[in-house]
Design a protein around this motif. Structure first.
Motif, short mmCIF file in Angstrom:
data_model
loop_
_atom_site.label_atom_id
_atom_site.label_comp_id
_atom_site.label_asym_id
_atom_site.label_seq_id
_atom_site.Cartn_x
_atom_site.Cartn_y
_atom_site.Cartn_z
N ASN A 131 0.83 -1.20 0.00
CA ASN A 131 0.00 0.00 0.00
C ASN A 131 0.87 1.25 0.00
OD1 ASN A 131 -2.37 -1.52 0.16
ND2 ASN A 131 -2.22 -1.65 2.40
N SER A 132 2.16 1.04 -0.03
CA SER A 132 3.09 2.17 -0.05
C SER A 132 4.26 1.80 -0.94
CB SER A 132 3.57 2.48 1.37
OG SER A 132 4.27 1.37 1.91
N GLY A 133 5.19 2.74 -1.08
CA GLY A 133 6.31 2.49 -1.97
C GLY A 133 7.37 1.61 -1.38
N GLY A 149 8.63 4.82 -8.83
CA GLY A 149 8.16 4.77 -10.21
C GLY A 149 8.34 3.38 -10.77
N ARG A 150 9.10 3.27 -11.84
CA ARG A 150 9.36 1.96 -12.46
C ARG A 150 10.59 1.28 -11.87
NH1 ARG A 150 8.23 2.68 -18.98
NH2 ARG A 150 6.02 3.30 -18.78
N ASN A 151 11.29 1.98 -10.99
CA ASN A 151 12.50 1.41 -10.39
C ASN A 151 12.15 0.59 -9.16
OD1 ASN A 151 14.23 2.69 -12.27
ND2 ASN A 151 14.08 4.60 -11.09
N TYR A 152 12.86 -0.52 -9.01
CA TYR A 152 12.61 -1.44 -7.90
C TYR A 152 13.92 -1.68 -7.17
CZ TYR A 152 11.04 -5.61 -5.39
OH TYR A 152 10.71 -6.51 -4.41
N TYR A 153 13.88 -1.55 -5.83
CA TYR A 153 15.08 -1.74 -5.02
C TYR A 153 14.79 -2.79 -3.95
CZ TYR A 153 16.22 2.70 -7.24
OH TYR A 153 16.45 3.68 -8.17
N HIS A 154 15.84 -3.44 -3.48
CA HIS A 154 15.68 -4.55 -2.55
C HIS A 154 15.78 -4.14 -1.08
CE1 HIS A 154 15.53 -7.58 -5.66
NE2 HIS A 154 16.59 -7.03 -6.23
#
Length: 1000
Positions: A131-133, A149-154
């Motif tokens: 429900n959040s980034g 946005g379209r970026n995904y981090y671990h």
């Protein structure tokens, strides 16, 4: 620009569970004792901190910082401060201070590593994940993530600013959980695979671990034990080294991921792309996604029904059989002579063998398009489909969902129905990204019905049963009564030989890749370019894995990891999460195994089939009556048929005496009666293979090379002296597994699963897709439900001799430990559903083994079994459960992710699912009556068969009468009953009074 800072740490915690009678139980049922932390520097031996939960008994420095990472750095001499900030714009602009936390089964640690507001912030990441980034989720491992946005981090972002050397950083944590690294293995098993020694992990006994508070206070080995858990980073390095070695071994690049599913999926995808010469992952996905479960389930037409990949067969072939007893056996010879034994037999490497013969297609399959849940749809019958498209089908590369148009006259039990609300197919029922082992989507339920089929799967191997095993009348009924709701197939005429040719065909395609639905059109196929090519998975890399695995001892980490990769390959092929997932491939692998299991179950008169095997009696296998053949409908409910209507009988399995010859370096040849079955690797035979004499004798490899002992001696290109020196005749060799296969082939002719010639993973021609292995012999078996059983008096064959082995107890859903019985059942204790809590006042506990007690009760007296009193079963509160039920259950408690949950349960003796019902309506009617009575009185049909005091149950009469009533479609009148045992089930308390961790 200031760079980010990274701090990798190994972390772990130790905690204990309070007794129910403890006055603090409601405040915190599982207090934390210690937090351990260690850097990745080899010189760091680790530090133990006492947790504030246990400050009153602390014998280590108390953790004073709000987060273990801050505690570690400050104690190492780094001057670091930390404060909370709600300024999201400021936080986003700051460089990051990344704490990489390495732990095993992180769900047990994640909320124990912090205090106060930082702990609350970690809880917020769990509760508000997705429900959040930024968030923390649990799949096959605990995982942190952030999306920009379209970026995904671990990593996960925390609203805290760390000040170090005059520079401000935002605090982040990144979890590296090793629990899924090699398939949900224990820390000790992981260490063995990583070739990492844990000198202190065995110093605490199971009793020490169960009484960890006393161990902490009184056992000097506690510290070494606790510090021994701080080598997870080293485990990652060890597994990476193992994977690198295996990668070089099989000449296929393997990239280690955090879960075995992701590792194998990535490996398979790379192998497929390399074989075909595909350089672009997007191109690969475009050529595979139309058969992927995740793509299919989102469609709003009947193609969504093809997203389901059925699991293994789980079926009780003799539901009224409770106990089988045989005479004890002491030797192989007595076993063969008396044939009085139970045999636990499995398909050897079921899914590995299934994979090795399976082709993997690249390209777009054909499918129909009809609206979901539309009564006006018109469908082809199975016969019509085969007439129109049968010539387009390739064995192993097509699947379909079928339903009966009307009730079947001739019963069947080889096609499983899928009962589902079609409107819910696209709803994810599980967030477990790496929950890869079949049966997706998980909506609805799967069950076999004798006279109705709803959305059942048909593949080439199931069609084999219809065409070759069913009687003519049943075959015609199925061909004309089964409606093809949808099908997916790779059209034979559009196959091309390689990827380059496929690309050329795609470039030349002029269609628009769309299709308009016409309700009254039967043969409405989705318009796409349907050219495709394929590669055999065995040749691609499965055979390499099987071959390499055989080169290592079973206890070797290499053998274990090769096995894990083989089994996981099947998993990723049926998974919705990976580009390589393919519903056609997955359904053919599982259907092939289900068919083999059906042949074993029916041909051996097996009791329960559980995925890839069954238990059968050596002296009670099935034979057709003279001049008759076995048919599918005549084998349904065979246990209930009288002799005058049987077309088959049971007798002893024909066991063949084989003569064994030992050749040179221990290589074994087999003689069947007076013939020699040659299966060779000797240097002498390598010359013999080239002789014309050999070539004239070569038969199929089921019979081997037929040659007499004397002819063999004459034919070998060696002297008589060499022959005597190198070949030694040994009498008395038996191979019951081969005898079983011979038996099944004799009674089930023509079907490819048993008769098709293939080249196995050793490069040798083999008849039939599978080989078998006997796990154990037993002189007593007790059976319950579809998959619960006990085998006792067990023996195994090792080096030609029978040796004792342990008794086996299996009960799905019931642990053999972590349970205790509630002694005083007359207390005011309410029995709630598994997900609820209960009041614990005045409860005593005693450790028990639920499967053993229940199965032993069944064995002793099934006409009056002692009922197991309500018992507790403990488990860890996991992230998904905590998040999903936070507002309605956990918000007002002191429970945290990682807390021990204690749930009161009652063993349900009756399993409605073990019986074969005529159709869905009959089954759901019985199930509804059973559940309604259970909700009202605490018991379903059991209540009619209880003793007056409710403490014993006539289980034998219960299942016998239910089975008879189902077969005759009659009704059992349920009666309410009152006694102390059932009163336990009626005294349900509200959540407010029952919750086990109330906030004061």
């Amino acid at each position: 620009m200031t760079s980010d800072i990274y701090c990798p740490l190994n972390i772990d915690s130790e905690f204990y569970n309070l007794d129910y009678k403890d006055k603090n139980y409601h405040n915190n049922p599982s207090p934390t004792l210690t937090i351990q932390v260690r850097g990745i520097d080899n010189g760091d031996t680790g530090t133990i901190y006492s947790h504030r939960d246990s400050a009153d008994i602390s014998r280590h420095p108390l953790m004073s910082q709000r987060f273990i990472g801050l505690q570690y750095l400050n104690d190492k001499g780094y001057n670091i401060t930390c404060h909370k900030s709600n300024d999201t714009f400021l936080l986003k602009s700051l460089p990051k201070f990344h704490f990489h936390l390495y732990c095993h089964f992180a769900v047990a640690e994640i909320m124990r590593i912090a205090y106060g507001d930082i702990k609350d912030s970690i809880k917020e990441l769990i509760v508000n994940s997705k429900n959040s980034g930024s968030g923390i989720t649990q799949e096959n491992r605990t995982r942190t993530y952030t999306r920009y946005g379209r970026n995904y981090y671990h990593y996960a972002l925390l609203p805290y600013i760390i000040n170090y050397n005059g520079i401000s950083y935002q605090l982040t944590i990144e979890i590296h959980d090793s629990i899924g690294l090699t398939g949900n293995n224990s820390y000790a098993t992981l260490a063995k695979l990583a070739d990492f020694e844990l000198p202190h992990k065995d110093k605490l006994t199971q009793k020490d671990k169960e009484n960890m508070k006393d161990t902490y206070l009184n056992n000097p080995d506690f510290d070494n034990y606790a510090l021994g858990d701080l080598f997870v980073y080293e485990m990652f390095l060890g597994i990476k080294s193992l994977v690198t070695s295996i990668s070089e071994d099989i000449k296929i690049p393997i990239e280690l991921k955090h879960t075995i599913g992701s590792t194998v999926a990535n490996t398979l995808e790379k192998a497929l792309m390399r074989f075909h010469g595909i350089a672009d992952k997007k191109m690969f996905k475009s050529l595979t996604e139309n058969a992927n479960s995740d793509f299919l389930r989102k469609l709003k037409d009947t193609r969504a029904l093809l997203s389901k990949v059925d699991g293994g067969r789980c079926f009780n072939n003799r539901p009224t059989t409770i106990k089988l007893s045989k005479n004890p056996i002491e030797s192989v010879q007595s076993l063969v002579t008396s044939q009085s034994s139970l045999v636990d037999i499995d398909i050897s490497g079921a899914y590995g063998k299934g994979l090795s013969i399976q082709d993997y297609p690249i390209g777009n399959p054909k499918t129909f398009i009809h609206l979901l849940d539309n009564d006006s749809n018109k469908y082809l019958t199975l016969r019509e489909f085969l007439q129109l498209h049968g010539h387009e089908l390739v064995d192993g590369l097509w699947t379909m969902r079928v339903s009966t148009a009307k009730t079947l006259k001739y019963p069947q039990d080889f096609i499983t129905s899928w009962i589902v609300d079609v409107k819910k197919i696209d709803r994810l029922s599980s967030e477990d990204k790496d929950d890869i082992y079949a049966d997706y989507p998980k909506e609805g339920y799967s069950k076999i019905f004798s006279n109705e089929i709803k959305l059942g799967t048909v593949t080439s191997d199931i069609l084999d049963i219809i065409l070759n095993i069913c009687s003519r009348l049943q075959r015609d009924e199925l061909l004309d009564n089964l409606l093809v709701i949808n099908a997916m197939w790779y059209d034979k005429k559009f196959e091309v030989s390689n990827y380059d040719e496929l690309l050329s065909k795609i470039a030349d395609y002029k269609g628009d890749s769309t299709s308009t639905y016409v309700s009254d059109k039967l043969n409405n196929i989705v318009d796409r370019c349907h050219y495709w090519c394929r590669v055999n998975l065995g040749k691609l890399f499965i055979n390499k894995l099987l071959q390499k695995r055989s080169e290592y001892d079973k206890k070797s980490p290499y053998n274990t990891f090769y096995k894990l990769m083989i089994n996981t390959t099947y998993g990723v092929l049926v998974s919705k999460y990976f580009n390589v997932g393919n519903s056609v491939v997955g359904n053919n692998i599982t259907a092939r195994c289900r068919c083999m299991a059906w042949y074993m179950e029916k041909g051996l008169n097996g009791v329960q089939t559980i995925t890839d095997g069954c238990v059968f009696e050596l002296d009670n296998v099935v034979f057709p009556v003279s001049s008759r053949r076995l048919t599918a409908n005549n084998l349904v409910k065979g246990y209930s048929k009288t002799k005058d209507v049987k077309r088959w009988y049971t007798d002893k399995l024909k066991i063949n005496l084989r003569r064994k010859i030992k050749l040179d370096s221990g290589y074994e040849l087999f003689i069947k009666f007076e013939d020699l079955k040659v299966d060779y690797e000797s240097d002498y035979f390598k010359e013999f293979l080239e002789t014309d004499y050999y070539k004239s004798l070569k038969d199929d490899y089921d019979n081997g090379v037929r040659i007499t002992y004397e002819d063999l001696r004459k034919s070998l290109p060696i002297s008589d002296d060499d022959f005597q020196d190198n070949i030694d005749m040994i009498e008395g060799c038996y191979s019951i597994e081969d005898d079983v296969l011979d038996h099944l082939r004799n009674i089930f002719p023509k079907v490819k699963v048993l008769h098709e010639n293939i080249i196995n993973n050793d490069g040798v021609e083999q008849v039939g897709y599978y080989t078998l292995e006997i796990k154990r012999f037993a002189n007593e078996g007790v059976f319950h439900g579809n998959a619960n059983y006990k085998l006792s008096g067990c023996k195994e064959i090792k080096k030609g001799n029978l040796v004792d082995s342990e008794d086996v107890y299996k009960m799905r859903g019931y642990k053999s430990d972590k349970c205790f019985v509630i002694n005083d059942y007359e207390n005011e204790v309410g029995l709630l559903e598994d997900d609820d809590f209960y009041d614990s006042e005045s409860i005593d506990k005693v450790d028990i083994n639920i499967p053993k007690i229940f199965m032993d009760n069944l064995s002793t007296n099934p006409n009056s079994i002692d009922r197991i009193l309500p018992f507790n079963q403990s488990s860890i509160l996991k992230i998904k459960e905590f998040k999903n039920n936070y507002l309605n259950k956990y918000i007002n408690t002191n429970l945290i992710v990682g807390s021990t949950l204690n749930r009161l349960r009652l063993l349900r003796e009756l399993s409605i699912g073990q019986f074969l019902f005529h159709d869905v309506k009959q089954f759901e009617k019985w199930l509804k009556r059973h559940n309604q009575h259970k909700e009202k009185f605490g018991q379903g049909f059991e209540s009619n068969y209880c003793s007056e005091d409710g403490l014993s149950l006539n289980y034998a009469l219960l299942i016998s009468e239910i089975d008879e009533s189902i077969m005759s479609d009659s009704k059992i009148n349920l009666r309410p009953i009152k006694h102390p045992y059932i009163d336990l089930l009626r005294n349900e308390l509200s959540f407010v009074n029952d919750v086990i961790a109330k906030k004061d």
